[in-house]
Design a protein around this motif. Structure first.
Motif, PDB file in Angstrom:
ATOM      1  N   MET A 134       0.840  -1.191   0.000  1.00  0.00           N
ATOM      2  CA  MET A 134       0.000   0.000   0.000  1.00  0.00           C
ATOM      3  C   MET A 134       0.882   1.250   0.000  1.00  0.00           C
ATOM      4  N   ALA A 135       0.580   2.174  -0.880  1.00  0.00           N
ATOM      5  CA  ALA A 135       1.280   3.461  -0.914  1.00  0.00           C
ATOM      6  C   ALA A 135       0.856   4.296   0.297  1.00  0.00           C
ATOM      7  N   PRO A 136       1.652   5.283   0.665  1.00  0.00           N
ATOM      8  CA  PRO A 136       1.180   6.219   1.694  1.00  0.00           C
ATOM      9  C   PRO A 136      -0.072   6.934   1.191  1.00  0.00           C
ATOM     10  N   ILE A 137      -1.080   6.980   2.033  1.00  0.00           N
ATOM     11  CA  ILE A 137      -2.364   7.588   1.662  1.00  0.00           C
ATOM     12  C   ILE A 137      -2.679   8.665   2.693  1.00  0.00           C
ATOM     13  N   SER A 138      -3.042   9.838   2.211  1.00  0.00           N
ATOM     14  CA  SER A 138      -3.323  10.950   3.119  1.00  0.00           C
ATOM     15  C   SER A 138      -4.651  10.750   3.845  1.00  0.00           C
ATOM     16  N   ASP A 139      -4.814  11.462   4.960  1.00  0.00           N
ATOM     17  CA  ASP A 139      -6.077  11.415   5.702  1.00  0.00           C
ATOM     18  C   ASP A 139      -7.241  11.829   4.811  1.00  0.00           C
ATOM     19  N   GLY A 140      -7.036  12.853   3.988  1.00  0.00           N
ATOM     20  CA  GLY A 140      -8.094  13.324   3.087  1.00  0.00           C
ATOM     21  C   GLY A 140      -8.486  12.270   2.070  1.00  0.00           C
ATOM     22  N   GLU A 141      -7.502  11.550   1.528  1.00  0.00           N
ATOM     23  CA  GLU A 141      -7.798  10.478   0.566  1.00  0.00           C
ATOM     24  C   GLU A 141      -8.557   9.341   1.237  1.00  0.00           C
ATOM     25  N   ILE A 142      -8.150   8.998   2.457  1.00  0.00           N
ATOM     26  CA  ILE A 142      -8.850   7.935   3.185  1.00  0.00           C
ATOM     27  C   ILE A 142     -10.282   8.361   3.482  1.00  0.00           C
ATOM     28  N   GLU A 143     -10.451   9.580   3.942  1.00  0.00           N
ATOM     29  CA  GLU A 143     -11.793  10.089   4.266  1.00  0.00           C
ATOM     30  C   GLU A 143     -12.684  10.089   3.026  1.00  0.00           C
ATOM     31  N   ALA A 144     -12.146  10.548   1.891  1.00  0.00           N
ATOM     32  CA  ALA A 144     -12.922  10.558   0.644  1.00  0.00           C
ATOM     33  C   ALA A 144     -13.280   9.135   0.222  1.00  0.00           C
ATOM     34  N   TYR A 145     -12.322   8.227   0.297  1.00  0.00           N
ATOM     35  CA  TYR A 145     -12.585   6.839  -0.089  1.00  0.00           C
ATOM     36  C   TYR A 145     -13.685   6.228   0.767  1.00  0.00           C
ATOM     37  N   VAL A 146     -13.572   6.397   2.076  1.00  0.00           N
ATOM     38  CA  VAL A 146     -14.547   5.806   2.989  1.00  0.00           C
ATOM     39  C   VAL A 146     -15.943   6.403   2.768  1.00  0.00           C
ATOM     40  N   SER A 147     -16.024   7.709   2.525  1.00  0.00           N
ATOM     41  CA  SER A 147     -17.336   8.328   2.357  1.00  0.00           C
ATOM     42  C   SER A 147     -17.953   8.039   0.990  1.00  0.00           C
ATOM     43  N   ILE A 148     -17.140   7.886  -0.043  1.00  0.00           N
ATOM     44  CA  ILE A 148     -17.677   7.632  -1.386  1.00  0.00           C
ATOM     45  C   ILE A 148     -17.955   6.146  -1.616  1.00  0.00           C
ATOM     46  N   TYR A 149     -17.012   5.286  -1.287  1.00  0.00           N
ATOM     47  CA  TYR A 149     -17.129   3.858  -1.609  1.00  0.00           C
ATOM     48  C   TYR A 149     -17.756   3.034  -0.491  1.00  0.00           C
ATOM     49  N   ARG A 150     -17.822   3.575   0.719  1.00  0.00           N
ATOM     50  CA  ARG A 150     -18.449   2.899   1.855  1.00  0.00           C
ATOM     51  C   ARG A 150     -17.987   1.443   1.983  1.00  0.00           C
ATOM     52  N   PRO A 151     -16.714   1.251   2.286  1.00  0.00           N
ATOM     53  CA  PRO A 151     -16.133  -0.097   2.279  1.00  0.00           C
ATOM     54  C   PRO A 151     -16.346  -0.900   3.560  1.00  0.00           C
ATOM     55  N   LEU A 152     -17.394  -0.582   4.304  1.00  0.00           N
ATOM     56  CA  LEU A 152     -17.566  -1.184   5.615  1.00  0.00           C
ATOM     57  C   LEU A 152     -17.943  -2.659   5.562  1.00  0.00           C
ATOM     58  N   ASP A 153     -18.368  -3.139   4.394  1.00  0.00           N
ATOM     59  CA  ASP A 153     -18.739  -4.543   4.281  1.00  0.00           C
ATOM     60  C   ASP A 153     -17.584  -5.401   3.772  1.00  0.00           C
ATOM     61  N   LYS A 154     -16.391  -4.823   3.694  1.00  0.00           N
ATOM     62  CA  LYS A 154     -15.247  -5.529   3.142  1.00  0.00           C
ATOM     63  C   LYS A 154     -14.210  -5.815   4.228  1.00  0.00           C
ATOM     64  N   ALA A 155     -13.634  -7.006   4.175  1.00  0.00           N
ATOM     65  CA  ALA A 155     -12.527  -7.320   5.082  1.00  0.00           C
ATOM     66  C   ALA A 155     -11.378  -6.373   4.759  1.00  0.00           C
ATOM     67  N   GLY A 156     -10.774  -5.818   5.759  1.00  0.00           N
ATOM     68  CA  GLY A 156      -9.699  -4.858   5.544  1.00  0.00           C
ATOM     69  C   GLY A 156     -10.194  -3.470   5.234  1.00  0.00           C
ATOM     70  N   ALA A 157     -11.504  -3.312   5.107  1.00  0.00           N
ATOM     71  CA  ALA A 157     -12.145  -2.017   4.856  1.00  0.00           C
ATOM     72  C   ALA A 157     -11.727  -1.373   3.547  1.00  0.00           C
TER      73      ALA A 157
END
Length: 124
Positions: free
Chosen positions: A64-87
Motif C-alpha cells: 500500500m502506498a502512503p495515503i493521506s487522511d483526506g484520501e482515506i476520508e474521501a474513499y470511505v465516504s464515497i465507496y463505503r467499504p464497511l462490508d469488506k474485510a480490511g475495509a
C-alpha cells in the motif's frame, strides 16, 4: 448489554448514525494503519461433498502506498467499504491509486482465489 444501554432512549436515526460513525472510525483507522505498508491477505477455502473434503488457503501480499487522511476520508465516504474485510476493495479507487503492487492472486484480495479454487476443483 452495553449496546442496549447505549441505544436506550434513542430513535432509529440516532442509532443508525452512531453505528455508522463507529464503523467509519474503524474503517479510517484500518486504512491509516495500512498506509505505506505491506499487509497479507489470507483466504481459507473448503470444498466439500458427501464423501470428500479438501481445505486450502491462499496468501497474497499487498503493498500500500502512503495515503493521506483526506484520501482515506474521501474513499470511505464515497465507496463505503464497511462490508469488506480490511475495509477496502482492491477493485475500487483505492486499488488503482493506493496499491503499488501485489504478490499473489488479485482475486484472493477481492475475496475468492479463483485460480486456486479452479485447480482444486479439477482434482476434486
Amino acid at each position: 448489554f452495553t449496546a442496549a444501554r447505549r441505544t436506550a432512549g434513542k430513535d432509529n436515526a440516532e442509532i443508525k448514525n452512531t453505528w455508522w460513525s463507529n464503523h467509519i472510525c474503524v474503517s479510517f483507522r484500518m486504512r491509516w494503519q495500512m498506509s505505506g505498508r505491506t499487509h497479507v491477505v489470507v483466504t481459507g477455502v473448503t470444498l466439500s461433498a458427501r464423501d470428500r473434503r479438501v481445505s486450502f488457503s491462499e496468501r497474497t501480499e499487498v503493498n500500500m502506498a502512503p495515503i493521506s487522511d483526506g484520501e482515506i476520508e474521501a474513499y470511505v465516504s464515497i465507496y463505503r467499504p464497511l462490508d469488506k474485510a480490511g475495509a477496502y476493495g482492491i477493485q475500487e479507487w483505492i486499488g488503482g491509486m493506493g496499491i503499488t503492487g501485489i504478490e499473489g492472486c488479485f482475486y484472493n484480495v477481492m475475496g475468492l482465489p479463483l485460480h486456486a479454487v479452479y485447480e482444486h476443483l479439477k482434482e476434486f
